[in-house]
Design a protein around this motif. Structure first.
Motif, PDB file in Angstrom:
ATOM      1  N   ALA A 106       0.830  -1.210   0.000  1.00 62.17           N
ATOM      2  CA  ALA A 106       0.000   0.000   0.000  1.00 62.17           C
ATOM      3  C   ALA A 106       0.858   1.250   0.000  1.00 62.17           C
ATOM      4  CB  ALA A 106      -0.931  -0.005   1.208  1.00 62.17           C
ATOM      5  N   GLY A 107       1.973   1.214   0.734  1.00 61.53           N
ATOM      6  CA  GLY A 107       2.866   2.359   0.769  1.00 61.53           C
ATOM      7  C   GLY A 107       3.465   2.690  -0.578  1.00 61.53           C
ATOM      8  N   HIS A 108       3.688   1.663  -1.411  1.00 57.04           N
ATOM      9  CA  HIS A 108       4.192   1.917  -2.767  1.00 57.04           C
ATOM     10  C   HIS A 108       3.154   2.676  -3.599  1.00 57.04           C
ATOM     11  CE1 HIS A 108       7.355  -0.924  -1.678  1.00 57.04           C
ATOM     12  NE2 HIS A 108       7.992  -0.596  -2.783  1.00 57.04           N
ATOM     13  N   VAL A 109       1.886   2.421  -3.343  1.00 60.28           N
ATOM     14  CA  VAL A 109       0.829   3.195  -4.009  1.00 60.28           C
ATOM     15  C   VAL A 109       0.855   4.633  -3.514  1.00 60.28           C
ATOM     16  CG1 VAL A 109      -1.637   3.395  -4.462  1.00 60.28           C
ATOM     17  CG2 VAL A 109      -0.608   1.123  -4.205  1.00 60.28           C
ATOM     18  N   GLY A 235      11.050  -5.227   2.847  1.00 56.65           N
ATOM     19  CA  GLY A 235      10.597  -6.093   3.931  1.00 56.65           C
ATOM     20  C   GLY A 235       9.152  -5.862   4.324  1.00 56.65           C
ATOM     21  N   ALA A 236       8.737  -4.596   4.410  1.00 52.89           N
ATOM     22  CA  ALA A 236       7.355  -4.300   4.781  1.00 52.89           C
ATOM     23  C   ALA A 236       6.384  -4.765   3.706  1.00 52.89           C
ATOM     24  CB  ALA A 236       7.190  -2.803   5.036  1.00 52.89           C
ATOM     25  N   VAL A 258      -5.773   1.412   1.654  1.00 54.21           N
ATOM     26  CA  VAL A 258      -4.732   2.186   0.984  1.00 54.21           C
ATOM     27  C   VAL A 258      -5.141   3.651   1.087  1.00 54.21           C
ATOM     28  CG1 VAL A 258      -3.401   2.539  -1.122  1.00 54.21           C
ATOM     29  CG2 VAL A 258      -4.350   0.272  -0.619  1.00 54.21           C
ATOM     30  N   GLY A 259      -4.237   4.477   1.576  1.00 55.48           N
ATOM     31  CA  GLY A 259      -4.595   5.868   1.793  1.00 55.48           C
ATOM     32  C   GLY A 259      -5.730   6.021   2.783  1.00 55.48           C
ATOM     33  N   GLY A 260      -5.861   5.051   3.697  1.00 53.19           N
ATOM     34  CA  GLY A 260      -6.917   5.100   4.702  1.00 53.19           C
ATOM     35  C   GLY A 260      -8.277   4.645   4.215  1.00 53.19           C
ATOM     36  N   GLU A 261      -8.375   4.215   2.946  1.00 53.45           N
ATOM     37  CA  GLU A 261      -9.659   3.802   2.385  1.00 53.45           C
ATOM     38  C   GLU A 261      -9.645   2.318   2.022  1.00 53.45           C
ATOM     39  OE1 GLU A 261     -11.132   6.027  -0.884  1.00 53.45           O
ATOM     40  OE2 GLU A 261     -10.447   7.961  -0.103  1.00 53.45           O
TER      41      GLU A 261
END
Length: 329
Positions: A106-109, A235-236, A258-261
């Motif tokens: 999700a962080g990559h998004v 790793g994450a 993702v992005g809280g949604e």
């Protein structure tokens, strides 16, 4: 794996090992030159393949390099599509540095794909391959796009066979301490995960290559080099992939945030082309998102991208769909 899949058949083992030796010793073609980078975020870059019109941004998987989309002059979906009047961009994830190692899928998004999209100045069409398709669906919900197409993209991870999910869970349990110590999951571990999804084919392809005609050797070697290459996985991202996606099927359950949604492909506000393979052993069709305009192919996970039937079965329909949706949007 060779002993298991061959059932102890000495002739099959001999052929497979001969094919492996032939692959190891084969001459390599020079790689295609990298296209210029026109933007950067978090160590990832956008590569410009030229073409005209509104941007079509390809999102490859985090696993293996993006070069399968640009394998050779004759087997490059990206160069062919640019020649058909589409402005083609490729997200090259690059190598996860110290900061990237803490990014989940999700962080990559959130921290790479969405900022790169925002810098384009206009809404792109997204095309995601494999795990890149899963990522593209999240970006399509959050970022404002003209359209999104996914190719062999997993979404309902419970659609993978139970045996495969169990093997992946065991692999992650054994590999997690290494990933935590290094901050990344090595490519060799990821490749063994792919082998575990289709071990029979892994052995059979080297058996066949032992006696393949010389004019087919170059394509086989280029494809195998791609499959065995690539950076480690942050790793994450590895933790989220194995525990939250494969283990808990958060996307399929509507619980992937993702992005809280929570991401829900059935609610996308844009056209969605969902390309699935009915014979894919890496990403089975049962794992595809239950949404979008579905295009079913009887080509394998990689064959639909670079195989001899790929242009007619996938490239042409994808180009036509992108043109139609661009006209509507």
């Amino acid at each position: 794996m060779l002993r298991s899949e061959s059932g102890g058949d000495q002739e099959r083992m001999r052929r497979a090992l001969a094919g492996l030796r032939r692959y190891q010793e084969a001459e390599r073609r020079p790689p295609l030159p990298l296209m210029p980078a026109v933007a950067e975020a978090g160590g990832a870059v956008l590569r410009d393949y030229g073409g005209e019109g509104s941007p079509v941004l390809f999102v490859p998987s985090l696993i293996n390099p993006p070069s399968v989309l640009d394998l050779s002059e004759e087997r490059s979906l990206l160069r062919w599509l640019a020649g058909r009047g589409h402005r083609v961009l490729l997200l090259d994830w690059g190598w996860p540095d110290g900061t990237r190692r803490k990014l989940s899928v999700a962080g990559h998004v959130e921290q790479i794909l969405l900022p790169l999209m925002g810098g384009l100045g206009e809404r792109p069409a997204l095309v995601g391959y494999c795990l890149g398709g899963t990522i593209a669906l999240a970006a399509a919900q959050l970022g404002g796009v003209r359209s999104v197409a996914t190719i062999a993209a997993p979404w309902r991870f419970s659609g993978f066979p139970d045996e495969a999910r169990s093997r992946l869970a065991g692999l992650w349990a054994r590999s997690k301490p290494t990933a935590e110590a290094l901050g990344v999951l090595p490519m060799e571990v990821l490749q063994s995960a792919f082998w575990s999804l289709d071990p029979a084919r892994t052995v059979a392809k080297f058996e066949a290559f032992a006696y393949a005609e010389d004019d087919k050797a170059g394509d086989f070697v280029a494809l195998e080099d791609w499959a065995n290459d690539g950076p480690p996985l942050a790793g994450a991202a590895a933790l989220e992939l194995f525990q939250h996606l494969f283990g808990e099927d958060r996307p399929g359950r509507g619980e992937w945030l993702v992005g809280g949604e929570p991401i829900d492909p059935t609610l996308l506000p844009c056209p969605f082309l969902n390309v699935v393979s009915t014979v894919d052993r890496i990403v089975p069709d049962a794992s595809a998102a239950p949404a979008g305009e579905r295009l079913e192919l009887d080509l394998g996970h990689v064959g639909m991208i670079v195989g001899r039937r790929a242009r007619d079965a996938l490239w042409e329909p994808l180009a036509d769909w992108l043109s139609r949706t661009a006209a509507r949007c």
